[in-house]
Write a protein that holds these residues in place. Structure first.
Motif, PDB file in Angstrom:
ATOM      1  N   VAL A   1       0.841  -1.208   0.000  1.00 56.52           N
ATOM      2  CA  VAL A   1       0.000   0.000   0.000  1.00 56.52           C
ATOM      3  C   VAL A   1       0.874   1.255   0.000  1.00 56.52           C
ATOM      4  CG1 VAL A   1      -1.648   1.356   1.364  1.00 56.52           C
ATOM      5  CG2 VAL A   1      -2.000  -1.096   1.060  1.00 56.52           C
ATOM      6  N   LEU A   2       1.899   1.268   0.858  1.00 56.40           N
ATOM      7  CA  LEU A   2       2.778   2.433   0.950  1.00 56.40           C
ATOM      8  C   LEU A   2       3.520   2.689  -0.354  1.00 56.40           C
ATOM      9  CD1 LEU A   2       4.247   2.109   4.569  1.00 56.40           C
ATOM     10  CD2 LEU A   2       2.631   3.822   3.739  1.00 56.40           C
ATOM     11  N   SER A   3       3.982   1.630  -1.010  1.00 54.25           N
ATOM     12  CA  SER A   3       4.721   1.845  -2.264  1.00 54.25           C
ATOM     13  C   SER A   3       3.775   2.379  -3.345  1.00 54.25           C
ATOM     14  CB  SER A   3       5.435   0.580  -2.717  1.00 54.25           C
ATOM     15  OG  SER A   3       4.485  -0.383  -3.109  1.00 54.25           O
ATOM     16  N   LYS A   4       2.519   1.940  -3.307  1.00 50.64           N
ATOM     17  CA  LYS A   4       1.536   2.457  -4.278  1.00 50.64           C
ATOM     18  C   LYS A   4       1.212   3.929  -3.976  1.00 50.64           C
ATOM     19  CE  LYS A   4      -0.723  -1.824  -5.682  1.00 50.64           C
ATOM     20  NZ  LYS A   4      -1.917  -2.695  -5.464  1.00 50.64           N
ATOM     21  N   ILE A   5       1.114   4.251  -2.684  1.00 53.86           N
ATOM     22  CA  ILE A   5       0.842   5.638  -2.292  1.00 53.86           C
ATOM     23  C   ILE A   5       1.968   6.546  -2.773  1.00 53.86           C
ATOM     24  CG2 ILE A   5       0.826   7.207  -0.277  1.00 53.86           C
ATOM     25  CD1 ILE A   5      -0.969   5.158   1.141  1.00 53.86           C
ATOM     26  N   LYS A   6       3.207   6.050  -2.654  1.00 57.60           N
ATOM     27  CA  LYS A   6       4.365   6.869  -3.049  1.00 57.60           C
ATOM     28  C   LYS A   6       4.377   7.186  -4.539  1.00 57.60           C
ATOM     29  CE  LYS A   6       7.270   5.653   0.839  1.00 57.60           C
ATOM     30  NZ  LYS A   6       8.093   4.578   1.424  1.00 57.60           N
ATOM     31  N   ASP A   7       3.646   6.389  -5.329  1.00 54.48           N
ATOM     32  CA  ASP A   7       3.582   6.634  -6.779  1.00 54.48           C
ATOM     33  C   ASP A   7       2.571   7.724  -7.143  1.00 54.48           C
ATOM     34  OD1 ASP A   7       5.497   4.768  -7.254  1.00 54.48           O
ATOM     35  OD2 ASP A   7       4.091   3.131  -7.666  1.00 54.48           O
ATOM     36  N   ILE A   8       1.706   8.091  -6.185  1.00 55.54           N
ATOM     37  CA  ILE A   8       0.671   9.097  -6.483  1.00 55.54           C
ATOM     38  C   ILE A   8       1.289  10.495  -6.446  1.00 55.54           C
ATOM     39  CG2 ILE A   8      -1.541  10.076  -5.716  1.00 55.54           C
ATOM     40  CD1 ILE A   8      -2.214   7.320  -4.506  1.00 55.54           C
ATOM     41  N   GLN A   9       0.929  11.300  -7.436  1.00 55.58           N
ATOM     42  CA  GLN A   9       1.420  12.697  -7.499  1.00 55.58           C
ATOM     43  C   GLN A   9       0.729  13.549  -6.425  1.00 55.58           C
ATOM     44  OE1 GLN A   9       3.637  14.065 -10.178  1.00 55.58           O
ATOM     45  NE2 GLN A   9       4.036  11.865 -10.093  1.00 55.58           N
ATOM     46  N   GLU A  10       1.373  14.653  -6.028  1.00 53.68           N
ATOM     47  CA  GLU A  10       0.793  15.639  -5.098  1.00 53.68           C
ATOM     48  C   GLU A  10       0.506  15.073  -3.705  1.00 53.68           C
ATOM     49  OE1 GLU A  10      -2.545  17.652  -6.969  1.00 53.68           O
ATOM     50  OE2 GLU A  10      -1.419  17.987  -8.813  1.00 53.68           O
ATOM     51  N   ILE A  11       1.435  14.233  -3.234  1.00 56.47           N
ATOM     52  CA  ILE A  11       1.353  13.735  -1.854  1.00 56.47           C
ATOM     53  C   ILE A  11       2.578  14.254  -1.114  1.00 56.47           C
ATOM     54  CG2 ILE A  11       1.729  11.644  -0.484  1.00 56.47           C
ATOM     55  CD1 ILE A  11      -0.446  10.355  -1.899  1.00 56.47           C
ATOM     56  N   SER A  12       2.380  14.692   0.114  1.00 56.72           N
ATOM     57  CA  SER A  12       3.511  15.203   0.897  1.00 56.72           C
ATOM     58  C   SER A  12       3.362  14.769   2.354  1.00 56.72           C
ATOM     59  CB  SER A  12       3.556  16.725   0.801  1.00 56.72           C
ATOM     60  OG  SER A  12       2.331  17.263   1.244  1.00 56.72           O
ATOM     61  N   CYS A  13       4.422  14.990   3.119  1.00 58.04           N
ATOM     62  CA  CYS A  13       4.409  14.738   4.577  1.00 58.04           C
ATOM     63  C   CYS A  13       3.974  13.298   4.915  1.00 58.04           C
ATOM     64  CB  CYS A  13       3.477  15.706   5.300  1.00 58.04           C
ATOM     65  SG  CYS A  13       3.728  17.418   4.893  1.00 58.04           S
ATOM     66  N   LEU A  14       4.397  12.350   4.107  1.00 58.07           N
ATOM     67  CA  LEU A  14       4.034  10.944   4.397  1.00 58.07           C
ATOM     68  C   LEU A  14       4.868  10.463   5.571  1.00 58.07           C
ATOM     69  CD1 LEU A  14       2.551   8.313   3.648  1.00 58.07           C
ATOM     70  CD2 LEU A  14       4.391   7.838   2.034  1.00 58.07           C
ATOM     71  N   THR A  15       4.195  10.103   6.671  1.00 63.06           N
ATOM     72  CA  THR A  15       4.929   9.613   7.846  1.00 63.06           C
ATOM     73  C   THR A  15       4.309   8.315   8.339  1.00 63.06           C
ATOM     74  OG1 THR A  15       3.513  10.858   9.343  1.00 63.06           O
ATOM     75  CG2 THR A  15       5.558  11.927   8.670  1.00 63.06           C
ATOM     76  N   THR A  16       5.142   7.459   8.926  1.00 63.30           N
ATOM     77  CA  THR A  16       4.644   6.224   9.555  1.00 63.30           C
ATOM     78  C   THR A  16       5.149   6.214  10.995  1.00 63.30           C
ATOM     79  OG1 THR A  16       6.593   5.067   8.743  1.00 63.30           O
ATOM     80  CG2 THR A  16       4.598   4.886   7.413  1.00 63.30           C
ATOM     81  N   LEU A  17       4.268   5.858  11.901  1.00 68.33           N
ATOM     82  CA  LEU A  17       4.629   5.813  13.325  1.00 68.33           C
ATOM     83  C   LEU A  17       4.150   4.498  13.920  1.00 68.33           C
ATOM     84  CD1 LEU A  17       3.471   9.349  14.540  1.00 68.33           C
ATOM     85  CD2 LEU A  17       5.796   8.488  14.661  1.00 68.33           C
ATOM     86  N   PRO A  18       4.964   3.902  14.787  1.00 66.88           N
ATOM     87  CA  PRO A  18       4.463   2.707  15.479  1.00 66.88           C
ATOM     88  C   PRO A  18       3.312   3.110  16.402  1.00 66.88           C
ATOM     89  CG  PRO A  18       6.644   3.342  16.314  1.00 66.88           C
ATOM     90  CD  PRO A  18       6.342   4.241  15.158  1.00 66.88           C
ATOM     91  N   ALA A  19       2.299   2.271  16.446  1.00 65.16           N
ATOM     92  CA  ALA A  19       1.141   2.582  17.301  1.00 65.16           C
ATOM     93  C   ALA A  19       0.644   1.300  17.943  1.00 65.16           C
ATOM     94  CB  ALA A  19       0.048   3.203  16.448  1.00 65.16           C
ATOM     95  N   ARG A  20       0.067   1.427  19.152  1.00 61.79           N
ATOM     96  CA  ARG A  20      -0.561   0.261  19.786  1.00 61.79           C
ATOM     97  C   ARG A  20      -2.067   0.474  19.741  1.00 61.79           C
ATOM     98  NH1 ARG A  20       2.688  -3.302  22.504  1.00 61.79           N
ATOM     99  NH2 ARG A  20       0.952  -4.241  23.645  1.00 61.79           N
TER     100      ARG A  20
END
Length: 353
Positions: free
Chosen positions: A157-176
């Protein structure tokens, strides 16, 4: 000492961003002589009438800063027939540019409405309708957030998201989430990219049902916007406020409507004001007093019925006095590179007879 017109216009836009003007307004450089055009004398006026134009010609102005735009509705022709067309002809024949800031000068913290508040005496003020910043703090108009299990599926999913134009500030955080290790994904995107992100996430109903979409807002600019709500440091009587306003605006008379149940001795603690024609800006505001240039009969009746007193000073009388303050501020802003003069002929068309 002199400046090139383009440099000067850039400096004026820097003094007050035209993006602060209301959407209906017509601001900026309205008449431009053929370049190169050198400016030695900048001439300030509230209204550009034919009488004021003659004065500008006599005083050898190279650029007129007219607070009100002399060209507002489109001109279909430029002939000697109507006074506004004649202004354009005179300006071009004498190589005089015309620049109008209008509501951009109403909005700025050091502008017309701020000058008008000084007529009330010591007070603190906030804009009645704050201006929003021209752009979003981060890129994008929306933020999308979702949580997912740490699986290869997430990587896909993340690699597909990275292919989309006009996306910024993509962050991933560990969460419980409910005791389970997950990853929280957050991203900013444009309206166009949002549709693609949603389409991608909707392929997985688990992800999709946990997706939050936030609409980002442009931040409000401090001390900037239309009108002002003023809280006086010390409440004073309505009659006292009238004297202060007359003195500040240098007027022998103002027009007054006393609010229902109020008298000239009633205290004024809060005043809502708007330079020029203030009805739409002041409507519905809670205050002891409305101060503006002009208001319709029915809007005055509404205010009075709500116990609000109204002071009207005629449209341009609530603006013109700002010009001498503007001259001093622009002298500093333009590093005394050019001669700045204020019109002597400029006045409100109405007088008390």
């Amino acid at each position: 000492s002199l400046m090139n017109l383009r440099e000067l216009v850039a400096a004026l836009n820097d003094f007050a961003s035209l993006s602060l003007a209301e959407s209906w307004d017509n601001v900026g450089l309205l008449v431009e002589p053929s370049p190169p055009h050198t400016v030695n004398t900048l001439f300030l006026t509230n209204d550009l009438t034919e009488e004021v134009m003659e004065e500008a010609v006599q005083k050898k102005a190279d650029l007129i800063l007219s607070y009100h735009p002399p060209i507002f509705t489109p001109l279909k022709r430029v002939t000697w027939k109507t006074w506004k067309e004649r202004l354009v002809i005179r300006a071009l024949e004498h190589r005089i540019g015309i620049y109008s800031p209008h509501t951009a000068y109403d909005a700025i913290p050091h502008g017309v409405n701020n000058w008008l508040t000084k007529g009330l005496g010591a007070c603190t003020s906030v804009p009645l309708h704050p201006s929003t910043a021209p752009s979003y703090p981060a890129e994008g108009t929306h933020r999308v957030e979702f949580c997912a299990d740490n699986t290869e599926h997430l990587d896909t999913v993340l690699s597909k998201i990275k292919d989309i134009q006009e996306i910024s500030c993509l962050t991933t955080l560990p969460a419980r989430v409910e005791g389970e290790e997950q990853t929280r994904v957050s991203l900013n995107c444009s309206q166009k990219a949002l549709l693609e992100v949603v389409a991608l996430l909707s392929q997985n109903s688990l992800l999709y049902h946990k997706t939050e979409i936030l609409s980002l807002q442009k931040p409000l600019l401090p001390h900037t916007g239309m009108g002002r709500l003023c809280t006086l440091s010390e409440p004073v009587s309505l009659s006292h406020i009238i004297e202060r306003i007359k003195s500040h605006l240098k007027l022998p008379h103002i027009r007054l409507a006393v609010g229902m149940g109020k008298t000239l001795e009633s205290p004024v603690k809060k005043a809502a004001l708007c330079a020029g024609s203030g009805s739409s800006v002041l409507k519905g505001m809670e205050a002891d007093l409305y101060l503006t240039g002009e208001m319709s009969h029915h809007d005055v009746l509404d205010a009075v019925a709500n116990g609000i007193s109204v002071i009207l000073c005629e449209h341009s009388n609530t603006e013109r006095g700002f010009l001498s303050e503007l001259r001093d501020m622009l002298a500093i802003h333009l590093q005394n590179k050019i001669n700045i003069i204020v019109s002597d002929k400029d006045r409100d068309p109405l007088q008390v007879a």
